[in-house]
Design a protein around this motif. Structure first.
Motif, PDB file in Angstrom:
ATOM      1  N   SER A  21      33.021  44.023  34.959  1.00  0.00           N
ATOM      2  CA  SER A  21      32.037  44.171  36.024  1.00  0.00           C
ATOM      3  C   SER A  21      31.807  42.796  36.635  1.00  0.00           C
ATOM      4  CB  SER A  21      30.739  44.730  35.457  1.00  0.00           C
ATOM      5  OG  SER A  21      29.784  44.857  36.478  1.00  0.00           O
ATOM      6  N   ILE A  22      31.845  42.717  37.957  1.00  0.00           N
ATOM      7  CA  ILE A  22      31.673  41.427  38.635  1.00  0.00           C
ATOM      8  C   ILE A  22      30.537  41.508  39.636  1.00  0.00           C
ATOM      9  CG2 ILE A  22      34.062  40.683  38.326  1.00  0.00           C
ATOM     10  CD1 ILE A  22      34.570  41.529  41.222  1.00  0.00           C
ATOM     11  N   ASN A  23      29.988  40.350  39.937  1.00  0.00           N
ATOM     12  CA  ASN A  23      28.907  40.228  40.916  1.00  0.00           C
ATOM     13  C   ASN A  23      29.371  39.351  42.075  1.00  0.00           C
ATOM     14  OD1 ASN A  23      26.973  41.640  39.301  1.00  0.00           O
ATOM     15  ND2 ASN A  23      26.824  39.813  38.014  1.00  0.00           N
ATOM     16  N   PRO A  24      28.749  39.476  43.237  1.00  0.00           N
ATOM     17  CA  PRO A  24      29.125  38.602  44.354  1.00  0.00           C
ATOM     18  C   PRO A  24      28.939  37.137  43.974  1.00  0.00           C
ATOM     19  CG  PRO A  24      27.707  40.377  45.125  1.00  0.00           C
ATOM     20  CD  PRO A  24      27.733  40.454  43.622  1.00  0.00           C
ATOM     21  N   GLY A  25      29.954  36.322  44.286  1.00  0.00           N
ATOM     22  CA  GLY A  25      29.895  34.895  43.989  1.00  0.00           C
ATOM     23  C   GLY A  25      30.571  34.509  42.688  1.00  0.00           C
ATOM     24  N   LEU A  41      36.395  33.452  45.001  1.00  0.00           N
ATOM     25  CA  LEU A  41      35.129  34.079  44.621  1.00  0.00           C
ATOM     26  C   LEU A  41      35.074  35.532  45.067  1.00  0.00           C
ATOM     27  CD1 LEU A  41      32.730  31.189  45.708  1.00  0.00           C
ATOM     28  CD2 LEU A  41      33.802  31.545  43.483  1.00  0.00           C
ATOM     29  N   ALA A  42      34.257  36.317  44.377  1.00  0.00           N
ATOM     30  CA  ALA A  42      34.046  37.719  44.739  1.00  0.00           C
ATOM     31  C   ALA A  42      33.061  37.779  45.894  1.00  0.00           C
ATOM     32  CB  ALA A  42      33.510  38.490  43.545  1.00  0.00           C
ATOM     33  N   GLU A  43      33.413  38.520  46.934  1.00  0.00           N
ATOM     34  CA  GLU A  43      32.500  38.702  48.062  1.00  0.00           C
ATOM     35  C   GLU A  43      31.558  39.865  47.807  1.00  0.00           C
ATOM     36  OE1 GLU A  43      34.591  38.996  51.744  1.00  0.00           O
ATOM     37  OE2 GLU A  43      35.643  37.101  51.434  1.00  0.00           O
ATOM     38  N   LYS A  44      32.022  40.845  47.007  1.00  0.00           N
ATOM     39  CA  LYS A  44      31.223  42.029  46.686  1.00  0.00           C
ATOM     40  C   LYS A  44      31.240  42.233  45.185  1.00  0.00           C
ATOM     41  CE  LYS A  44      32.363  44.472  50.934  1.00  0.00           C
ATOM     42  NZ  LYS A  44      32.938  45.680  51.510  1.00  0.00           N
TER      43      LYS A  44
END
Length: 140
Positions: A92-96, A112-115
């Protein structure tokens, strides 16, 4: 402003342009001042002019449509090679969040993750070379 010598039918004239505004000029010919209108022919340019027509969108046209599954992708921002992957499928990932590190132009760049979401697939491995806009990770 500028001085000229004209010879017309054998007669010599000393002409000085005192002021020039728009198509009206104040000149002095052999010591006598005159206000004259200057007629300049329009020069047509050989360079074509670009004429753009306005773009008219129909209702709903031009809107970004999301995928039916709501999945998104993380693409390579520039060409380089993958040197580190910080996530695994199912995480599970978070933005940033930093998803991976890639080397490009002799610099390490964090991707980095945008979403936020869950990692659905990782399309690259450590050591892979990628081009700009290659899909690196799919997020659901």
């Amino acid at each position: 402003m500028k001085k000229f010598k004209f010879t017309i039918r054998g007669q010599e004239y000393d002409v000085e342009i005192k002021d020039f505004q728009g198509s009206n000029a104040k000149i002095e010919v052999n010591g006598t001042s005159y206000d004259v209108d200057v007629h300049v022919a329009d020069k047509s340019s050989k360079t074509p002019r670009l004429v753009r027509k306005p773009v008219v969108n129909k209702p709903g046209e031009g809107n970004i449509k999301k995928g039916a599954t709501g999945a998104s992708t993380v693409k390579a921002p520039l060409p380089g090679s993958i040197i580190k992957i910080n996530i695994a499928v199912g995480d599970s990932i978070n933005p940033g969040d930093t998803l991976l590190v890639m080397e490009a132009m002799k610099m390490e760049n964090n991707v980095l993750a945008e979403k936020g979401g869950t990692v659905k697939a990782i399309k690259v491995a450590v050591g892979d070379s990628v081009l700009q806009d290659d899909v690196l990770i799919e997020i659901a």
